[in-house]
Design a protein around this motif. Structure first.
Motif, PDB file in Angstrom:
ATOM      1  N   VAL A   1     -10.338  10.523  -5.727  1.00  0.00           N
ATOM      2  CA  VAL A   1      -9.214  10.334  -6.639  1.00  0.00           C
ATOM      3  C   VAL A   1      -8.165  11.401  -6.351  1.00  0.00           C
ATOM      4  CG1 VAL A   1      -8.474  10.425  -9.047  1.00  0.00           C
ATOM      5  CG2 VAL A   1     -10.622   9.301  -8.461  1.00  0.00           C
ATOM      6  N   LEU A   2      -6.901  10.982  -6.236  1.00  0.00           N
ATOM      7  CA  LEU A   2      -5.779  11.898  -6.043  1.00  0.00           C
ATOM      8  C   LEU A   2      -4.865  11.792  -7.253  1.00  0.00           C
ATOM      9  CD1 LEU A   2      -4.824  11.094  -2.335  1.00  0.00           C
ATOM     10  CD2 LEU A   2      -6.459  12.794  -3.178  1.00  0.00           C
TER      11      LEU A   2
ATOM     12  N   GLU B   1      -9.327   4.914 -19.578  1.00  0.00           N
ATOM     13  CA  GLU B   1      -9.564   3.476 -19.546  1.00  0.00           C
ATOM     14  C   GLU B   1      -9.300   2.889 -18.161  1.00  0.00           C
ATOM     15  OE1 GLU B   1      -7.631   1.403 -22.765  1.00  0.00           O
ATOM     16  OE2 GLU B   1      -7.895   3.103 -24.131  1.00  0.00           O
ATOM     17  N   TRP B   2      -8.089   3.110 -17.633  1.00  0.00           N
ATOM     18  CA  TRP B   2      -7.732   2.506 -16.348  1.00  0.00           C
ATOM     19  C   TRP B   2      -8.510   3.110 -15.185  1.00  0.00           C
ATOM     20  CZ3 TRP B   2      -5.356   4.544 -11.919  1.00  0.00           C
ATOM     21  CH2 TRP B   2      -4.943   3.600 -10.973  1.00  0.00           C
ATOM     22  N   LEU B   3      -8.550   4.439 -15.099  1.00  0.00           N
ATOM     23  CA  LEU B   3      -9.197   5.099 -13.972  1.00  0.00           C
ATOM     24  C   LEU B   3     -10.684   4.770 -13.861  1.00  0.00           C
ATOM     25  CD1 LEU B   3      -8.745   6.889 -11.538  1.00  0.00           C
ATOM     26  CD2 LEU B   3      -8.998   8.901 -13.016  1.00  0.00           C
TER      27      LEU B   3
ATOM     28  N   GLN C   1       0.829  -1.189   0.000  1.00  0.00           N
ATOM     29  CA  GLN C   1       0.000   0.000   0.000  1.00  0.00           C
ATOM     30  C   GLN C   1       0.869   1.246   0.000  1.00  0.00           C
ATOM     31  OE1 GLN C   1      -2.773  -0.099   3.274  1.00  0.00           O
ATOM     32  NE2 GLN C   1      -4.118  -1.536   2.223  1.00  0.00           N
ATOM     33  N   LEU C   2       0.348   2.321  -0.580  1.00  0.00           N
ATOM     34  CA  LEU C   2       0.996   3.623  -0.560  1.00  0.00           C
ATOM     35  C   LEU C   2       0.068   4.563   0.178  1.00  0.00           C
ATOM     36  CD1 LEU C   2       3.239   5.565  -1.530  1.00  0.00           C
ATOM     37  CD2 LEU C   2       1.877   5.938  -3.591  1.00  0.00           C
ATOM     38  N   ASN C   3       0.487   4.923   1.403  1.00  0.00           N
ATOM     39  CA  ASN C   3      -0.333   5.814   2.224  1.00  0.00           C
ATOM     40  C   ASN C   3      -1.755   5.269   2.384  1.00  0.00           C
ATOM     41  OD1 ASN C   3      -0.648   8.107   3.807  1.00  0.00           O
ATOM     42  ND2 ASN C   3      -1.560   9.257   2.126  1.00  0.00           N
ATOM     43  N   GLY C   4      -1.844   3.952   2.570  1.00  0.00           N
ATOM     44  CA  GLY C   4      -3.141   3.335   2.771  1.00  0.00           C
ATOM     45  C   GLY C   4      -3.879   2.991   1.491  1.00  0.00           C
ATOM     46  N   ILE C   5      -3.328   3.366   0.324  1.00  0.00           N
ATOM     47  CA  ILE C   5      -3.962   3.070  -0.959  1.00  0.00           C
ATOM     48  C   ILE C   5      -3.331   1.808  -1.539  1.00  0.00           C
ATOM     49  CG2 ILE C   5      -4.454   3.939  -3.271  1.00  0.00           C
ATOM     50  CD1 ILE C   5      -4.055   6.765  -2.172  1.00  0.00           C
ATOM     51  N   PRO C   6      -4.115   0.780  -1.853  1.00  0.00           N
ATOM     52  CA  PRO C   6      -3.551  -0.448  -2.440  1.00  0.00           C
ATOM     53  C   PRO C   6      -2.789  -0.135  -3.722  1.00  0.00           C
ATOM     54  CG  PRO C   6      -5.844  -0.770  -1.811  1.00  0.00           C
ATOM     55  CD  PRO C   6      -5.570   0.699  -1.675  1.00  0.00           C
TER      56      PRO C   6
ATOM     57  N   VAL D   1      -2.925   2.438  -7.777  1.00  0.00           N
ATOM     58  CA  VAL D   1      -1.933   3.492  -8.028  1.00  0.00           C
ATOM     59  C   VAL D   1      -1.327   3.289  -9.404  1.00  0.00           C
ATOM     60  CG1 VAL D   1       0.244   4.528  -7.264  1.00  0.00           C
ATOM     61  CG2 VAL D   1      -1.407   3.699  -5.569  1.00  0.00           C
ATOM     62  N   GLN D   2      -1.220   4.349 -10.167  1.00  0.00           N
ATOM     63  CA  GLN D   2      -0.606   4.298 -11.494  1.00  0.00           C
ATOM     64  C   GLN D   2       0.455   5.386 -11.590  1.00  0.00           C
ATOM     65  OE1 GLN D   2       0.214   2.369 -14.176  1.00  0.00           O
ATOM     66  NE2 GLN D   2      -1.946   2.047 -14.638  1.00  0.00           N
TER      67      GLN D   2
END
Length: 219
Positions: A42-43, A30-32, A2-7, A11-12
């Motif tokens: 979304v960040l 496409e991905w988002l 995880q990055l700062n709690g985000i799996p 993250v891209q």
């Protein structure tokens, strides 16, 4: 992981030869949409060369392979906004550290100022918060001590906890906006004798809907 709690699956990262226009389109269009959850957040962080259309103020990013003089290879901010407006999310935060350039012989400061608040209807009402590294046509300063641009350095430092003004172990949007505005402006004046004033669009107050949105949490 995880990055700062985000799996990590949410993250891209796009850099250098993997940050072509087609890569931007694939991620945003496409991905988002496959990752975004109803009512989610979304960040986005973009560090890029960019230019402003002198007639309209429209902002475009310059992908890795693009030439500023080739409009078809640019990635417009409007296209990013449109992609975000189609998502079923509650809110998006778009952070941008941009170095202004021009598409020809004219100065980057010629013409209209960058247009940040011309967003689609689906992003109004503070559904989108933009934290921008410079105001008007100011140039972004490098910060060799921090191994980043000046804005990016203080953005990361703020997210790491320095912006936690109320010391509740959480950095929210309003705190980060205030922190980067203060520290980037002061450092630019003292170190470079040149202005650099980050801005938040829309302007945030304590009563703003998005000011309390959590961005990072310290353990």
């Amino acid at each position: 992981k995880q990055l700062n709690g985000i799996p990590s699956s949410h993250v891209q990262l796009l850099t250098d030869e993997h940050a072509l226009k087609d890569d931007f389109i694939e991620v945003f269009e496409e991905w988002l949409p496959r990752q975004a959850e109803p009512g989610g957040e979304v960040l986005i962080f973009i560090a890029s060369r960019a230019l402003v259309n002198p007639s309209t103020g429209a902002v475009s990013f310059i992908p890795h392979e693009a030439d500023p003089a080739s409009p078809l290879r640019l990635m417009s901010l409007r296209r990013v906004h449109d992609a975000l407006a189609r998502l079923p999310i509650h809110r998006a935060v778009l952070m941008m550290d941009l170095t202004w350039t021009s598409s020809g012989g004219e100065s980057a400061a010629d013409g209209k100022e960058p247009m940040w608040d011309a967003v689609p209807a689906g992003l109004r009402g503070e559904k989108l918060v933009q934290i921008v590294g410079t105001s008007e046509h100011e140039q972004a300063h490098p910060y060799e001590e921090g191994r980043h641009g000046l804005f990016t350095y203080f953005l990361l430092k703020g997210l790491s906890g320095a912006a936690d003004r109320d010391q509740n172990s959480m950095v929210v949007v309003g705190e980060l906006c205030g922190y980067v505005r203060e520290h980037v402006s002061v450092t630019a004046k003292e170190k470079y004798r040149q202005p650099q004033h980050p801005l938040c669009v829309p302007p945030l107050t304590a009563a703003s809907k998005s000011a309390g949105m959590p961005l990072s949490q310290m353990k």
